[in-house]
Design a protein around this motif. Structure first.
Motif, PDB file in Angstrom:
ATOM      1  N   GLU A 154      33.472  28.842  49.493  1.00 19.30           N
ATOM      2  CA  GLU A 154      33.713  27.904  48.396  1.00 19.30           C
ATOM      3  C   GLU A 154      33.673  28.617  47.038  1.00 19.30           C
ATOM      4  OE1 GLU A 154      34.707  24.683  48.613  1.00 19.30           O
ATOM      5  OE2 GLU A 154      34.835  25.125  50.755  1.00 19.30           O
ATOM      6  N   LYS A 203      36.963  30.422  46.618  1.00 17.41           N
ATOM      7  CA  LYS A 203      38.033  29.482  46.256  1.00 17.41           C
ATOM      8  C   LYS A 203      37.937  29.088  44.785  1.00 17.41           C
ATOM      9  CE  LYS A 203      38.613  27.466  50.819  1.00 17.41           C
ATOM     10  NZ  LYS A 203      38.386  26.285  51.650  1.00 17.41           N
ATOM     11  N   LEU A 204      36.716  28.889  44.319  1.00 16.17           N
ATOM     12  CA  LEU A 204      36.513  28.534  42.920  1.00 16.17           C
ATOM     13  C   LEU A 204      36.963  29.671  41.999  1.00 16.17           C
ATOM     14  CD1 LEU A 204      35.302  26.572  40.802  1.00 16.17           C
ATOM     15  CD2 LEU A 204      33.148  27.805  41.097  1.00 16.17           C
ATOM     16  N   GLN A 205      36.605  30.903  42.342  1.00 13.44           N
ATOM     17  CA  GLN A 205      36.970  32.057  41.524  1.00 13.44           C
ATOM     18  C   GLN A 205      38.477  32.320  41.528  1.00 13.44           C
ATOM     19  OE1 GLN A 205      35.030  34.012  39.531  1.00 13.44           O
ATOM     20  NE2 GLN A 205      33.379  32.585  39.930  1.00 13.44           N
ATOM     21  N   LEU A 206      39.144  31.949  42.603  1.00  7.02           N
ATOM     22  CA  LEU A 206      40.572  32.231  42.731  1.00  7.02           C
ATOM     23  C   LEU A 206      41.458  31.167  42.091  1.00  7.02           C
ATOM     24  CD1 LEU A 206      40.783  33.590  46.395  1.00  7.02           C
ATOM     25  CD2 LEU A 206      40.629  34.879  44.266  1.00  7.02           C
ATOM     26  N   GLN A 207      40.877  30.042  41.722  1.00 10.70           N
ATOM     27  CA  GLN A 207      41.683  28.963  41.147  1.00 10.70           C
ATOM     28  C   GLN A 207      42.407  29.430  39.894  1.00 10.70           C
ATOM     29  OE1 GLN A 207      39.095  25.621  40.542  1.00 10.70           O
ATOM     30  NE2 GLN A 207      39.734  24.686  42.452  1.00 10.70           N
ATOM     31  N   GLY A 208      43.684  29.138  39.845  1.00 12.40           N
ATOM     32  CA  GLY A 208      44.483  29.458  38.669  1.00 12.40           C
ATOM     33  C   GLY A 208      44.843  30.919  38.520  1.00 12.40           C
ATOM     34  N   ARG A 209      44.573  31.733  39.522  1.00 15.87           N
ATOM     35  CA  ARG A 209      44.889  33.164  39.448  1.00 15.87           C
ATOM     36  C   ARG A 209      46.022  33.500  40.394  1.00 15.87           C
ATOM     37  NH1 ARG A 209      39.613  36.762  38.582  1.00 15.87           N
ATOM     38  NH2 ARG A 209      38.485  35.310  37.303  1.00 15.87           N
ATOM     39  N   ARG A 210      46.649  34.607  40.094  1.00 11.85           N
ATOM     40  CA  ARG A 210      47.677  35.151  40.976  1.00 11.85           C
ATOM     41  C   ARG A 210      47.303  36.538  41.465  1.00 11.85           C
ATOM     42  NH1 ARG A 210      53.136  33.934  37.593  1.00 11.85           N
ATOM     43  NH2 ARG A 210      53.025  31.678  37.650  1.00 11.85           N
ATOM     44  N   ALA A 251      40.809  33.871  52.067  1.00  9.34           N
ATOM     45  CA  ALA A 251      40.998  32.915  50.976  1.00  9.34           C
ATOM     46  C   ALA A 251      42.141  33.350  50.066  1.00  9.34           C
ATOM     47  CB  ALA A 251      39.710  32.770  50.177  1.00  9.34           C
ATOM     48  N   GLU A 290      45.624  31.218  49.438  1.00  7.07           N
ATOM     49  CA  GLU A 290      46.018  30.796  48.092  1.00  7.07           C
ATOM     50  C   GLU A 290      47.175  31.622  47.531  1.00  7.07           C
ATOM     51  OE1 GLU A 290      44.590  28.145  46.495  1.00  7.07           O
ATOM     52  OE2 GLU A 290      43.411  27.820  48.313  1.00  7.07           O
ATOM     53  N   ILE A 299      47.246  34.862  46.727  1.00  8.24           N
ATOM     54  CA  ILE A 299      46.754  35.679  45.630  1.00  8.24           C
ATOM     55  C   ILE A 299      46.751  37.135  46.067  1.00  8.24           C
ATOM     56  CG2 ILE A 299      44.734  36.161  44.206  1.00  8.24           C
ATOM     57  CD1 ILE A 299      44.315  33.169  44.152  1.00  8.24           C
TER      58      ILE A 299
END
Length: 144
Positions: free
Chosen positions: A14, A17-24, A56, A60, A62
């Motif tokens: 989790e 997932k939080l750290q990866l939000q909005g990243r590429r 993850a 996502e 990434i």
């Protein structure tokens, strides 16, 4: 695997997932921080943490710098001539490949710096360009 073993894994997943939000794109420092947190805070092994992070990131879409660097190194080795030199056009192709694989999460200038660093790690040299006066100025102009 018991229920107490899965709880830290789920919590770390989790966090990832939080750290990866909005990243590429996730660079090496960010990767390392997440892995250190998994080991110290959640008590996971390095293999477990790496697996969760890669899973993850793949889920996502990434790009991880570590994996991107490996594929870019192979591309540079393939593009190099017999004397371990990279032509300017091939360098541009490698930069375009790096940017495409990063999902556009890396600027053109940053991609050039990263590809130049990879060339230096592989001991590849730039091939001089020009008809009359051949130089490597195009390569030296890239800030390291």
């Amino acid at each position: 695997m018991t229920a107490t073993d899965t709880l830290p894994r789920q919590r770390f997943a989790e966090l990832v997932k939080l750290q990866l939000q909005g990243r590429r794109f996730l660079d090496r420092d960010q990767e390392r921080r997440l892995l250190e947190e998994a080991i110290t805070r959640y008590g996971l092994s390095l293999d477990q943490a790496s697996g969760l992070l890669r899973g993850a990131a793949q889920e996502e879409s990434i790009a991880l710098e570590g994996e991107l660097g490996a594929s870019s190194r192979e591309l540079l080795r393939t593009l190099a001539d017999r004397r371990d030199r990279i032509a300017r056009d091939d360098f541009r192709r490698a930069v375009a490949f790096y940017r495409a694989r990063s999902g556009g999460g890396v600027t053109e200038a940053d991609a050039q710096k990263r590809v130049k660093r990879l060339m230096e790690e592989l001991n590849l040299q730039p091939r001089p360009t020009g008809r009359i006066i051949r130089s490597r100025r195009w390569y030296r102009a890239i800030e390291a």
